[in-house]
Design a protein around this motif. Structure first.
Motif, short mmCIF file in Angstrom:
data_model
loop_
_atom_site.label_atom_id
_atom_site.label_comp_id
_atom_site.label_asym_id
_atom_site.label_seq_id
_atom_site.Cartn_x
_atom_site.Cartn_y
_atom_site.Cartn_z
N ILE A 1 0.75 -1.38 0.08
CA ILE A 1 0.25 0.00 -0.42
C ILE A 1 0.69 1.19 -0.38
N GLY A 2 0.43 2.29 -0.90
CA GLY A 2 1.33 3.23 -1.18
C GLY A 2 2.12 3.57 -2.02
N LEU A 3 1.77 4.00 -3.03
CA LEU A 3 1.96 4.49 -4.54
C LEU A 3 3.37 5.28 -4.96
N ALA A 4 3.34 6.09 -4.09
CA ALA A 4 4.48 6.95 -4.14
C ALA A 4 5.68 6.46 -4.41
N VAL A 5 7.51 7.42 -4.77
CA VAL A 5 8.18 6.70 -5.39
C VAL A 5 8.98 6.05 -5.08
N MET A 6 8.24 5.37 -3.58
CA MET A 6 9.60 4.35 -3.29
C MET A 6 8.39 2.98 -3.21
N GLY A 7 6.95 3.05 -2.97
CA GLY A 7 6.01 2.22 -2.94
C GLY A 7 6.06 1.66 -4.36
N TYR B 1 -1.99 -0.94 -3.98
CA TYR B 1 -3.42 -0.43 -3.54
C TYR B 1 -2.84 0.65 -3.22
N ASN B 2 -3.83 1.89 -3.84
CA ASN B 2 -2.84 3.27 -3.28
C ASN B 2 -3.88 4.25 -2.83
N ARG B 3 -4.36 4.96 -1.68
CA ARG B 3 -5.29 5.49 -1.43
C ARG B 3 -5.50 6.55 -3.31
N THR B 4 -4.75 6.69 -3.79
CA THR B 4 -5.73 7.34 -4.63
C THR B 4 -5.67 6.74 -5.74
N THR B 5 -6.78 5.85 -7.10
CA THR B 5 -7.12 5.23 -7.55
C THR B 5 -6.20 5.45 -8.57
N LEU C 1 3.65 -1.62 4.30
CA LEU C 1 2.88 0.18 4.03
C LEU C 1 4.35 1.15 3.61
N MET C 2 4.36 1.13 2.22
CA MET C 2 4.82 2.70 2.08
C MET C 2 4.29 3.62 1.85
N VAL C 3 3.38 4.45 3.50
CA VAL C 3 2.93 5.89 3.01
C VAL C 3 3.97 6.22 3.80
N LYS C 4 2.98 7.80 3.33
CA LYS C 4 3.64 9.13 3.95
C LYS C 4 4.11 8.36 6.17
N ALA C 5 4.82 8.55 6.32
CA ALA C 5 4.90 8.75 8.40
C ALA C 5 4.44 9.30 9.16
N ARG D 1 0.36 10.46 10.66
CA ARG D 1 -1.07 9.76 11.18
C ARG D 1 -1.86 8.76 9.99
N ALA D 2 -0.73 9.23 8.81
CA ALA D 2 -1.07 8.18 7.34
C ALA D 2 -1.09 6.50 7.89
N VAL D 3 -0.26 6.38 8.94
CA VAL D 3 0.17 5.60 8.58
C VAL D 3 -0.95 4.60 9.67
N GLY E 1 7.38 -0.17 6.04
CA GLY E 1 9.08 0.83 5.37
C GLY E 1 8.75 1.18 5.69
N GLY E 2 7.91 2.37 5.68
CA GLY E 2 8.41 4.16 5.71
C GLY E 2 8.98 4.59 7.28
N ASN E 3 9.98 5.29 7.12
CA ASN E 3 10.58 6.26 7.71
C ASN E 3 9.58 6.57 9.02
N SER E 4 8.94 5.54 10.14
CA SER E 4 8.02 5.60 10.91
C SER E 4 8.84 5.88 12.55
N GLY F 1 13.08 -0.31 8.86
CA GLY F 1 13.55 0.57 8.16
C GLY F 1 14.10 -0.05 6.99
N VAL F 2 13.88 0.90 5.94
CA VAL F 2 14.37 0.57 3.85
C VAL F 2 15.09 2.30 3.58
N SER F 3 16.86 2.04 3.52
CA SER F 3 17.07 2.85 2.80
C SER F 3 17.12 2.64 1.52
N1 LIG Z 1 11.35 9.41 -0.56
C1 LIG Z 1 13.12 8.52 -0.47
O1 LIG Z 1 13.60 8.27 -0.59
C2 LIG Z 1 12.44 7.66 0.63
C3 LIG Z 1 13.57 6.79 1.31
C4 LIG Z 1 13.42 5.89 2.70
C5 LIG Z 1 12.41 6.03 3.09
N2 LIG Z 1 11.19 6.73 2.45
C6 LIG Z 1 9.99 6.43 3.84
O2 LIG Z 1 9.00 6.45 3.18
C7 LIG Z 1 7.51 6.35 2.93
C8 LIG Z 1 7.11 6.15 1.72
O3 LIG Z 1 7.84 7.51 1.32
P1 LIG Z 1 7.39 8.07 -0.19
O4 LIG Z 1 8.83 9.33 -0.45
O5 LIG Z 1 7.48 6.85 -1.28
O6 LIG Z 1 6.57 8.79 -0.68
P2 LIG Z 1 5.78 9.21 0.52
O7 LIG Z 1 5.25 11.06 -0.54
O8 LIG Z 1 6.14 10.00 1.79
O9 LIG Z 1 3.92 9.24 0.52
C9 LIG Z 1 3.48 9.71 -0.15
C10 LIG Z 1 2.47 8.36 -0.36
O10 LIG Z 1 1.79 7.73 0.90
C11 LIG Z 1 -0.32 8.07 0.39
N3 LIG Z 1 -0.49 8.65 1.44
C12 LIG Z 1 -0.48 9.48 2.32
N4 LIG Z 1 -1.49 9.97 3.25
C13 LIG Z 1 -2.31 9.46 3.12
C14 LIG Z 1 -3.41 8.33 4.45
N5 LIG Z 1 -3.38 9.39 5.16
N6 LIG Z 1 -3.96 7.45 3.81
C15 LIG Z 1 -3.62 6.95 3.03
N7 LIG Z 1 -2.42 6.68 1.95
C16 LIG Z 1 -1.92 7.60 2.21
C17 LIG Z 1 -0.29 8.50 -0.29
O11 LIG Z 1 -1.42 8.37 -1.04
P3 LIG Z 1 -1.92 9.25 -2.24
O12 LIG Z 1 -1.15 9.11 -3.41
O13 LIG Z 1 -3.17 9.08 -2.52
O14 LIG Z 1 -1.58 10.80 -2.00
C18 LIG Z 1 1.04 7.83 -0.87
O15 LIG Z 1 1.18 6.65 -1.76
C19 LIG Z 1 7.89 7.63 3.97
O16 LIG Z 1 7.35 6.93 4.48
C20 LIG Z 1 9.26 7.56 3.45
O17 LIG Z 1 9.69 8.92 4.73
C21 LIG Z 1 11.05 7.16 1.96
#
Ligand SMILES: NC(=O)c1ccc[n+]([C@@H]2O[C@H](COP(=O)([O-])OP(=O)(O)OC[C@H]3O[C@@H](n4cnc5c(N)ncnc54)[C@H](OP(=O)(O)O)[C@@H]3O)[C@@H](O)[C@H]2O)c1
Length: 470
Positions: free
Chosen positions: A10-16, A32-36, A72-76, A78-80, A100-103, A126-128
């Motif tokens: 769950i969570g299809l931003a760049v990391m997911g 799955y992603n909140r925004t379909t 879960l790869m969502v924003k650390a 409240r989203a988690v 798998g996020g930075n909780s 933790g995923v880096s």
């Molecule tokens: N970016 C990096 O280089 C990196 C490296 C290591 C770890 N991380 C950690 O990995 C995790 C994901 O990082 P990211 O950069 O790919 O994305 P992100 O910007 O931290 O999070 C965006 C994702 O979270 C979802 N989301 C946000 N609020 C939500 C809610 N209330 N309910 C459901 N889904 C929600 C978004 O869904 P929508 O599409 O619907 O908005 C999107 O899929 C984070 O914890 C981040 O700190 C990131």
């Protein structure tokens, strides 16, 4: 074979997105992603036999083999909690949610407790490695119950990066929040290392070198003991020319402001709360705080004439300093790591985690942002010394001894050049204070006893003393 997926994400931003593609090389994955629409675009581009999308959470959960494993790869933050809350009605006992996020680790401890009360499993991981790592192999720092680790181990080993010996960059870290704690400290060290590099860059720039000339020096650094992912990527960054109509180096056009929320700040606070000197990490956070006050800096810059302005060193002198600064950076980075591992050691004791420092250094050898040659040195040092504190290990003592004077020279040169040495200065002060039997706190104690009758101890007699000083 079941047509269900082995893993849900769950969570299809760049990391997911990238982690899902990595997982799908060896497993069937439902996403799955909140925004379909994001999910549909992703499946449109990357969907395959192994990668399917679901628009509704119920369908997503039902598409998974039991016990379900949901990453879960969502924003650390409240989203988690929001995602866990909306998943719960569809889950069964024994299912596993992997964060798998930075909780923040206290959240992980709480979530694990809350889910275990429902006979479900929560695993903080933790995923880096940023997007590239997520796709081709990150460094993974898993924390939670050993029973869940056994279930996840084969999956995580398949997707992880490889260390210098070709072993997967994943190891069981410890109970509950241990994985996210180690990831947090990893990020803290990342802050310190990047700031030290920025200070070296600033020194060379103050002495009149162009970005690409500094790129040449950093390229050289990347061939020696500073060899690392961060030095590697800094070379093209330093050489990149602007593509928007100027003839400048792009770096010279980037606004000098950096943020500092999340893991770096949390690590800094942890150092204060647990009473461990991690000044390199804290100073890296401070450097970013100062950087963010750009307008105020511009105002103050006009008020203060720089006594060191126009005192650049001749180019041939700067050239001779390149190996000195290389040694200085190496010593400072060792100190930053020693501080980070000191914090881990203290947290492990207080949280009753059985951390294996050699293993932690090993899994940082590949995939993650701080991956570097230095981590091979640290892994071997910890292994040989049975995980003793880095400061005490023969190899590290000898490396610090050998490079100490060059760190002093680097700091002195930086001061003369007007380079604010948040981290290099902190590293030197911390090291020299830590390795000095006689410090200056006797003076502090004298003051405290004078103004507040706080009492003091003596070095020559037992007991608690108070003096009428005036
Ligand atoms: N970016 C990096 O280089 C990196 C490296 C290591 C770890 N991380 C950690 O990995 C995790 C994901 O990082 P990211 O950069 O790919 O994305 P992100 O910007 O931290 O999070 C965006 C994702 O979270 C979802 N989301 C946000 N609020 C939500 C809610 N209330 N309910 C459901 N889904 C929600 C978004 O869904 P929508 O599409 O619907 O908005 C999107 O899929 C984070 O914890 C981040 O700190 C990131």
């Amino acid at each position: 074979m079941s047509d269900k997926s082995q893993i849900g994400l769950i969570g299809l931003a760049v990391m997911g997105q990238n982690l899902a593609r990595n997982l799908a090389r060896a497993h069937k994955v439902t996403v799955y992603n909140r925004t379909t629409e994001t999910m549909q675009d992703f499946i449109g581009e990357h969907g395959s036999e192994n990668l399917a999308g679901e628009a509704e959470l119920e369908g997503f959960v039902n598409s998974l083999e039991k016990p379900r494993k949901i990453i879960l790869m969502v924003k650390a933050g409240r989203a988690v909690d929001a995602v866990i809350g909306s998943l719960l009605p569809f889950l069964d006992k024994g299912d596993i949610i992997i964060d798998g996020g930075n909780s923040h680790f206290p959240d992980t401890i709480r979530r694990e407790k809350e889910l275990s009360e429902k006979d479900m499993n929560f695993f903080g991981c933790g995923v880096s490695g940023g997007e590239e790592g997520a796709l081709n192999g990150p460094s993974i720092m898993p924390g939670g119950s050993t029973k869940v680790w056994k279930e996840l181990e084969p999956i995580l080993k398949k997707i992880a990066a490889k260390d210098f010996e070709g072993e997967p960059c994943v190891t069981y870290i410890g109970e509950n929040g241990a994985g996210h704690y180690v990831k947090m400290v990893h990020n803290g060290i990342e802050y310190a290392v990047m700031q030290m590099m920025a200070e070296a860059y600033d020194f060379y720039r103050s002495n009149g070198l162009s970005a690409s000339e500094i790129g040449n020096i950093f390229e050289k650094y990347n061939q020696g003991k500073l060899k690392s992912f961060l030095f590697e990527i800094s070379v093209p960054i330093l050489r990149k020319k602007d593509e928007k109509g100027t003839d400048e180096y792009l770096l010279d056009l980037i606004l000098d402001k950096a943020g500092q929320k999340g893991t770096g700040r949390w690590t800094g606070i942890e150092g204060l709360e647990r009473g461990i000197d991690i000044s390199c990490i804290q100073q890296a956070v401070n450097a970013r705080i100062v950087s963010s006050r750009k307008n105020y800096r511009v105002e103050l810059d006009k008020k203060y004439k720089k006594p060191y302005a126009d005192k650049t060193l001749p180019k041939d002198v700067v050239k001779e300093l390149v190996p000195v600064i290389e040694n200085g950076l190496y010593a400072a980075m060792l100190i930053a790591y020693a501080q980070g591992f000191d914090l881990l050691r203290q947290a492990a004791e207080e949280m009753e985690w059985d951390l294996n420092y050699a293993e932690i250094a090993r899994i940082w050898q590949g995939g993650c942002i701080i991956r570097a040659q230095i981590l091979k040195t640290l892994t071997e040092a910890f292994k040989e010394a049975n995980n003793a504190p880095l400061w005490e290990i023969e190899q590290i003592v000898s490396d610090l001894q050998d490079n100490w004077l060059d760190l002093r020279a680097t700091v002195s040169l930086g001061v003369q050049a007007g380079t604010p040495l948040f981290c290099l200065g902190a590293a030197l002060a911390s090291f020299e204070a830590m390795s000095d039997a006689r410090g200056s706190a006797n003076f502090i104690q004298g003051l405290r006893d004078s103004f507040g009758a706080h009492t003091y101890k003596r070095i020559d007699q037992d007991g608690i003393f108070h003096t009428e000083w005036s």
